[in-house]
Design a protein around this motif. Structure first.
Motif, mmCIF file in Angstrom:
data_model
loop_
_atom_site.group_PDB
_atom_site.id
_atom_site.type_symbol
_atom_site.label_atom_id
_atom_site.label_comp_id
_atom_site.label_asym_id
_atom_site.label_seq_id
_atom_site.Cartn_x
_atom_site.Cartn_y
_atom_site.Cartn_z
ATOM 1 N N GLU A 16 -86.756 -18.016 -80.011
ATOM 2 C CA GLU A 16 -85.803 -17.522 -79.005
ATOM 3 C C GLU A 16 -85.821 -18.518 -77.852
ATOM 4 O OE1 GLU A 16 -86.962 -15.024 -75.941
ATOM 5 O OE2 GLU A 16 -88.297 -16.727 -75.828
ATOM 6 N N ALA A 17 -84.935 -18.329 -76.872
ATOM 7 C CA ALA A 17 -84.753 -19.369 -75.856
ATOM 8 C C ALA A 17 -85.381 -19.051 -74.500
ATOM 9 C CB ALA A 17 -83.250 -19.613 -75.661
ATOM 10 N N THR A 18 -85.641 -17.769 -74.228
ATOM 11 C CA THR A 18 -86.081 -17.385 -72.877
ATOM 12 C C THR A 18 -87.391 -18.078 -72.480
ATOM 13 O OG1 THR A 18 -85.078 -15.257 -73.341
ATOM 14 C CG2 THR A 18 -86.442 -15.393 -71.365
ATOM 15 N N ARG A 46 -78.755 -11.576 -90.834
ATOM 16 C CA ARG A 46 -80.128 -11.929 -90.453
ATOM 17 C C ARG A 46 -80.561 -13.175 -91.220
ATOM 18 N NH1 ARG A 46 -84.530 -7.375 -90.969
ATOM 19 N NH2 ARG A 46 -84.609 -8.012 -93.140
ATOM 20 N N TYR A 47 -80.898 -14.200 -90.509
ATOM 21 C CA TYR A 47 -81.183 -15.495 -91.136
ATOM 22 C C TYR A 47 -82.460 -16.074 -90.568
ATOM 23 C CZ TYR A 47 -76.368 -14.398 -91.966
ATOM 24 O OH TYR A 47 -75.235 -13.709 -92.306
ATOM 25 N N PHE A 89 -80.911 -19.269 -87.076
ATOM 26 C CA PHE A 89 -79.702 -18.617 -86.559
ATOM 27 C C PHE A 89 -79.428 -19.190 -85.177
ATOM 28 C CE2 PHE A 89 -81.849 -15.823 -83.529
ATOM 29 C CZ PHE A 89 -83.142 -15.853 -84.018
ATOM 30 N N VAL A 102 -78.266 -16.459 -71.934
ATOM 31 C CA VAL A 102 -77.898 -16.504 -70.512
ATOM 32 C C VAL A 102 -79.055 -15.944 -69.690
ATOM 33 C CG1 VAL A 102 -76.336 -15.460 -68.816
ATOM 34 C CG2 VAL A 102 -75.423 -16.301 -70.993
ATOM 35 N N LEU A 107 -89.472 -7.615 -77.899
ATOM 36 C CA LEU A 107 -90.281 -8.673 -77.284
ATOM 37 C C LEU A 107 -90.993 -8.073 -76.072
ATOM 38 C CD1 LEU A 107 -87.332 -11.257 -77.296
ATOM 39 C CD2 LEU A 107 -89.052 -10.973 -79.072
ATOM 40 N N TYR A 161 -90.309 -7.719 -71.401
ATOM 41 C CA TYR A 161 -89.334 -6.953 -70.610
ATOM 42 C C TYR A 161 -89.978 -5.929 -69.679
ATOM 43 C CZ TYR A 161 -85.808 -8.830 -73.744
ATOM 44 O OH TYR A 161 -84.990 -9.666 -74.450
ATOM 45 N N THR A 178 -76.910 -5.343 -84.000
ATOM 46 C CA THR A 178 -77.053 -5.720 -82.588
ATOM 47 C C THR A 178 -76.481 -7.117 -82.388
ATOM 48 O OG1 THR A 178 -79.065 -4.414 -82.521
ATOM 49 C CG2 THR A 178 -78.670 -5.888 -80.667
ATOM 50 N N VAL A 179 -75.404 -7.212 -81.616
ATOM 51 C CA VAL A 179 -74.796 -8.534 -81.433
ATOM 52 C C VAL A 179 -75.337 -9.242 -80.191
ATOM 53 C CG1 VAL A 179 -72.707 -8.120 -82.753
ATOM 54 C CG2 VAL A 179 -72.744 -7.525 -80.340
ATOM 55 N N GLY A 221 -78.583 -8.731 -76.963
ATOM 56 C CA GLY A 221 -79.622 -7.885 -76.376
ATOM 57 C C GLY A 221 -80.342 -8.631 -75.284
ATOM 58 N N GLY A 267 -82.478 -8.056 -71.084
ATOM 59 C CA GLY A 267 -83.022 -7.204 -70.051
ATOM 60 C C GLY A 267 -83.765 -8.012 -69.016
ATOM 61 N N TYR A 276 -87.129 -9.395 -66.972
ATOM 62 C CA TYR A 276 -88.500 -9.831 -67.294
ATOM 63 C C TYR A 276 -89.156 -10.394 -66.035
ATOM 64 C CZ TYR A 276 -85.779 -14.133 -68.019
ATOM 65 O OH TYR A 276 -84.920 -15.181 -67.871
ATOM 66 N N GLY A 316 -76.206 -13.076 -80.774
ATOM 67 C CA GLY A 316 -76.350 -13.733 -82.075
ATOM 68 C C GLY A 316 -75.002 -14.284 -82.538
ATOM 69 N N ARG A 341 -73.655 -13.266 -86.096
ATOM 70 C CA ARG A 341 -73.113 -11.894 -86.120
ATOM 71 C C ARG A 341 -71.739 -11.859 -85.457
ATOM 72 N NH1 ARG A 341 -78.759 -8.521 -85.077
ATOM 73 N NH2 ARG A 341 -79.878 -9.688 -86.694
#
Ligand code: HAM
Length: 431
Positions: free
Chosen positions: A92-94, A130-131, A134, A139, A270, A273, A290-291, A293, A295, A297, A317, A320
């Motif tokens: 993931e990117a966060t 689901r890959y 992906f 943001v 994760l 959050y 879920t396209v 998600g 929150g 942190y 995603g 998706r």
């Protein structure tokens, strides 16, 4: 073929399972999604950044959390052969964005709104939506404490759905998972609730009872749903600050006229959050609905060695979203305006110059390459999706003209246009 030849014929290699090629027929939809997202993010003042795909493994363990599915079993982790360091392909990117923000003191002078997009890697069981490789649009708002920014990101997504024509395909769920102290208290409440049901829990949940009972709520196991359904809810145990934040978020969303469901079971997968969490979901993609998600942190900067910096963000995603766009019958067009066919050396030279002149004028033009009869060139012109074939053969070269054949519109007749009048002719046609 001789046996010897057979033995040396190499077998064709396949892509890694769960990692997909995005081929030219699909690419226009991807580019449309990227362009639209970029435009919307810029409208809200989010600035682009790009981080490495590989990061030190502890970055993800410390941010996402040891007791999460991602860290426990889904990371592509390997040892760097030269340094011996443990590295991981980003799931993931966060975490990478926060690492970069701390490393470059991005929030030293003022808060930052940033976004990125790109490939992420998780060793999950592949299925539709689901890959293992992906892509996410990600943001993040770094250094903002108030619920106005949580709401801003949700409203920004609503605008993106609208721009993509997806607004009636997705719905919004929000929840608050409180502050760490609220969650510690809630963990105990949950542990006390689930313990008498220990034998009814599946193996994952038994383990989570001691590591992170909150994650039991995330279980998709149908046999456990009634126990989960009756569990006490975090939202009822929020401390005063988290409660005020959540009420603030609701007021902002209400004032923006957004419809949402408060889903008290929404906990996210994760660990970083706190307070607001949200998801945009669809029922059109089966299990992987879920396209987007995300929150808040607020503790992540500190746990990665930075100064306390409240923050919130989300990821969407892209696979998706592309699936949803296709479900909606949307197509992005990447066909050229014209396909230039030519016969003879003189025509080829003229066609080359004409193609460049048309491109100078801003048109998309494919110049036929590879020779062949007029008939086979016309077949390729048609397959390119171009609106016109522009034909240069002996007669045209002699007359300084080009024959224009309409490839899409019926009822239009072929016509000859002087070469030096072609740009004006196209301008009149393409208005
Ligand atoms: P996430 O919920 O793990 O959050 O992923 C966000 C989105 O990425 C999902 O809703 C889904 O659309 C897509 N996604 C996740 N895994 C896969 C997969 N295996 N195949 C296809 N799509 C997938 C995060 O990653 C957080 N970093 C979001 C965030 C940003 N929170 C704060 N800032």
């Amino acid at each position: 073929m001789t046996d010897a030849a057979k033995n040396t014929t190499p077998t064709a290699l396949q892509a890694v399972r769960g990692m997909n090629d995005i081929l030219p027929d699909d690419a226009p939809l991807w580019l449309h999604l990227e362009d639209t997202a970029r435009r919307v993010f810029e409208q809200y003042g989010y600035r682009f950044l790009r981080m490495p795909i590989v990061e030190p493994t502890p970055l993800f363990v410390r941010s996402i959390g040891e007791a999460t599915d991602v860290v426990e079993k889904e990371m592509y982790t390997f040892e760097d052969k030269l340094s011996g360091e443990s590295l991981t392909l980003r799931p993931e990117a966060t975490a990478g964005i926060v690492r970069a923000a701390i490393q470059h003191s991005l929030t030293y002078e003022r808060p930052q709104r940033v976004w990125t997009h790109g490939a992420m890697f998780r060793h999950e069981r592949p299925q539709k939506g689901r890959y293992r490789q992906f892509h996410q649009l990600d943001v993040e708002a770094l250094g903002f404490a108030g619920p106005d920014v949580d709401a801003e990101q949700i409203v920004l997504l609503a605008r993106l759905w609208k721009a993509l024509g997806l607004e009636s395909s997705v719905t919004l769920k929000i929840n608050s998972i409180g502050d760490p102290a609220d969650r510690r208290a809630y963990r105990e409440t949950l542990a006390a609730y689930f313990s008498p049901h220990f034998n009814a829990l599946d193996d994952d949940s038994k383990r989570r009872l001691s590591t992170n009972p909150l994650r039991i709520l995330d279980s998709k196991n149908p046999e456990m749903q009634s126990i989960i359904e009756n569990a006490p809810r975090m939202l009822e145990q929020l401390g005063a600050d988290a409660r005020a934040h959540f009420d603030g978020l609701r007021r902002w969303l209400d004032s923006a006229g957004l419809v949402y469901e408060i889903d008290t079971r929404l906990v996210r997968g994760l660990d970083y959050y706190n307070r607001s969490v949200f998801e945009w979901v669809t029922d059109r993609l089966g299990a992987q609905g879920t396209v987007a998600g995300g929150g808040r942190y607020d503790g992540l900067f500190e746990s990665l060695g930075g100064k306390p910096t409240p923050a919130c963000g989300f990821a969407a995603g892209m696979e998706r979203l592309v699936l949803l766009l296709k479900e909606n019958g949307q197509n992005a067009d990447s066909a050229p305006l014209a396909y230039l066919v030519h016969q003879s050396d003189a025509a080829a030279a003229l066609a080359w110059r004409l193609a460049e002149t048309l491109r100078d004028a801003g048109h998309d033009v494919v110049l036929h390459a590879g020779g062949g009869s007029m008939k086979s060139q016309m077949k390729k012109a048609d397959a390119s999706g171009a609106r016109f074939a522009l034909i240069l053969a002996e007669d045209e070269v002699r007359d300084g003209a080009v024959t224009v054949k309409w490839l899409r519109e019926t009822g239009q007749t072929q016509q000859t246009v002087p070469i030096d009048g072609l740009i004006a002719w196209l301008a009149a046609i393409t208005i």
